[in-house]
Design an enzyme around this catalytic site. Sequence first.
Site, short mmCIF file in Angstrom:
data_model
loop_
_atom_site.label_atom_id
_atom_site.label_comp_id
_atom_site.label_asym_id
_atom_site.label_seq_id
_atom_site.Cartn_x
_atom_site.Cartn_y
_atom_site.Cartn_z
CE LYS A 112 -4.57 0.76 0.58
NZ LYS A 112 -5.69 -0.14 0.39
P1 NAD Z 1 -12.97 7.74 -2.03
O1 NAD Z 1 -11.85 8.71 -2.06
O2 NAD Z 1 -13.68 7.43 -3.27
O3 NAD Z 1 -14.05 8.21 -0.96
C1 NAD Z 1 -13.70 8.50 0.37
C2 NAD Z 1 -14.92 9.07 1.06
O4 NAD Z 1 -14.59 9.27 2.45
C3 NAD Z 1 -15.38 10.42 0.53
O5 NAD Z 1 -16.78 10.44 0.46
C4 NAD Z 1 -14.89 11.40 1.59
O6 NAD Z 1 -15.70 12.55 1.67
C5 NAD Z 1 -15.05 10.55 2.82
N1 NAD Z 1 -14.27 11.08 3.96
C6 NAD Z 1 -12.98 11.51 3.96
N2 NAD Z 1 -12.65 11.98 5.18
C7 NAD Z 1 -13.74 11.82 5.95
C8 NAD Z 1 -14.05 12.11 7.30
N3 NAD Z 1 -13.12 12.64 8.11
N4 NAD Z 1 -15.29 11.82 7.79
C9 NAD Z 1 -16.22 11.28 6.98
N5 NAD Z 1 -16.00 10.98 5.68
C10 NAD Z 1 -14.77 11.25 5.19
O7 NAD Z 1 -12.35 6.41 -1.37
P2 NAD Z 1 -12.86 4.90 -1.53
O8 NAD Z 1 -12.09 4.28 -2.62
O9 NAD Z 1 -14.33 4.87 -1.52
O10 NAD Z 1 -12.31 4.25 -0.17
C11 NAD Z 1 -13.05 4.32 1.06
C12 NAD Z 1 -12.50 3.29 2.03
O11 NAD Z 1 -12.64 1.99 1.45
C13 NAD Z 1 -11.03 3.42 2.38
O12 NAD Z 1 -10.82 3.00 3.71
C14 NAD Z 1 -10.36 2.44 1.43
O13 NAD Z 1 -9.10 2.01 1.90
C15 NAD Z 1 -11.38 1.34 1.43
N6 NAD Z 1 -11.31 0.45 0.26
C16 NAD Z 1 -11.42 0.95 -1.00
C17 NAD Z 1 -11.38 0.07 -2.07
C18 NAD Z 1 -11.56 0.53 -3.49
O14 NAD Z 1 -11.66 -0.33 -4.37
N7 NAD Z 1 -11.67 1.81 -3.77
C19 NAD Z 1 -11.18 -1.31 -1.85
C20 NAD Z 1 -11.09 -1.77 -0.55
C21 NAD Z 1 -11.16 -0.88 0.50
#
Ligand code: NAD
Length: 426
Positions: A112
């Site tokens: 990561k």
């Molecule tokens: P993204 O950037 O698309 O969205 C992140 C979201 O979190 C946004 O809506 C943002 O406004 C919100 N956010 C940020 N800071 C915040 C706070 N302090 N309080 C509340 N909301 C807040 O990211 P994503 O790809 O959707 O990833 C979200 C989570 O899922 C992360 O933990 C990531 O590691 C995990 N994840 C993502 C994937 C993927 O395929 N994208 C896969 C597995 C896990």
Amino acid sequence: MTSKTAIQKKTGMYENVMAEFNKAADTIQLNPGVRKILATTQNEIVVHFPARLDDGSIEVFTGYRVQHNNALGPYKGGLRYHPTLDIDSARALATWMTWKTALAGLPYGGGKGGIEIDPKAYSQSELERITRRFTYALGDNIGPDYDIPAPDVGTNSQIMAWIADTFSSNKAPSQRFSNYHVVTGKPVVSGGLEGRDRATGFGVVVTIKKWAKLKDINLIGKKYIVQGFGNVGYWASHFMAKTGAILVGVQDHTGTIYNENGINPEELTEYNQQNQGIDGFPGADKFSDEDFFGIDCDILIPAALGNQINMENVNSIKAPLIAEGANGPTQSDAEQILIDKGITIIPDILCNSGGVIGSYFEWLQNRRSEIWKISDVLVKLEDKVETSFDKVISVMEEYDTDMRTAAYVVALKRLEQTYIERGVFP
Ligand code: NAD
């Protein structure tokens, strides 16, 4: 409104991973040598690199790539662009990837990284130059058979396209296309997989449906709340809507909204894209940020950052089910309180594994020069997530333990076996 991201503290997530790891390692009395190997990351790359901003000035950025373990295959895991990214969180997120890929039965290890940056503060052309220069700085520390990044918080398919282009442009012309799958999560026309965009949210809902079936619960009319409305939060809500469950509360970095009669995920995502946040959405009322986790509901889906469920808010949680779309959303001490209250947590390494499984399909598609249909992708994805879910439930019963520890046990046993079979060189 003040950006919550800007005032957010760094979190110390690695401590959590180790607490979870030690609990599972004790449960199965993991081989002591393997335990030492897995308690350490293999490589930690920190790069400081310059990029030119639109006004002509130069800024120096800090990027990370942590490679936790590659016993089962190339390092695999996302790149995060966020101000809270540091070596500790990169280490934690890389380690979780090793458990996640091992649990899913994929031929991958865990990695990561990303850049300590608020991407919203930069223009598209600045982000392109920053991304290309970061890729160049990482050099051959990534590669399609060595370490394969993907999108995470603050990154998307466009950023993956720039990385693929930069990485392959630095190879000999005859090798450019055999290097294009250095990243997954690319745009579909640039070698991406149809359905990779929704893979994580889809997988989250597959696990919720499996849980509901196990408990003989009908999801129609059940209320759920989602923290984070980016890739994972939106797609999870999209697929939850198809089950008949009702979205009543959402929180993101701009604020919290609530509507007891239901929030339409499609209208909310449109608003979110136009306004860079959910604050002010006309289909719901503004709600207190501090009271978000206490909203009366049946399912809580954290889909934002790590350590969001902690000692400050754990006692307010009413949902009997937490489905961890985010990585590491539940701080360890808080988790014990939830378990004692009988709240089920579908752990991140299982719940959001649809993302890396989708990435694996994209990587296979690229290696074989194939084009997969989205309907096939979703069927295969569902099957893989369901298989992992069943394995975790059977280990949970065998060891009489919680779901996270059971998921770790499945992953750790696979890693232990490979180390014992191969031995440690020389
Ligand atoms: P993204 O950037 O698309 O969205 C992140 C979201 O979190 C946004 O809506 C943002 O406004 C919100 N956010 C940020 N800071 C915040 C706070 N302090 N309080 C509340 N909301 C807040 O990211 P994503 O790809 O959707 O990833 C979200 C989570 O899922 C992360 O933990 C990531 O590691 C995990 N994840 C993502 C994937 C993927 O395929 N994208 C896969 C597995 C896990």
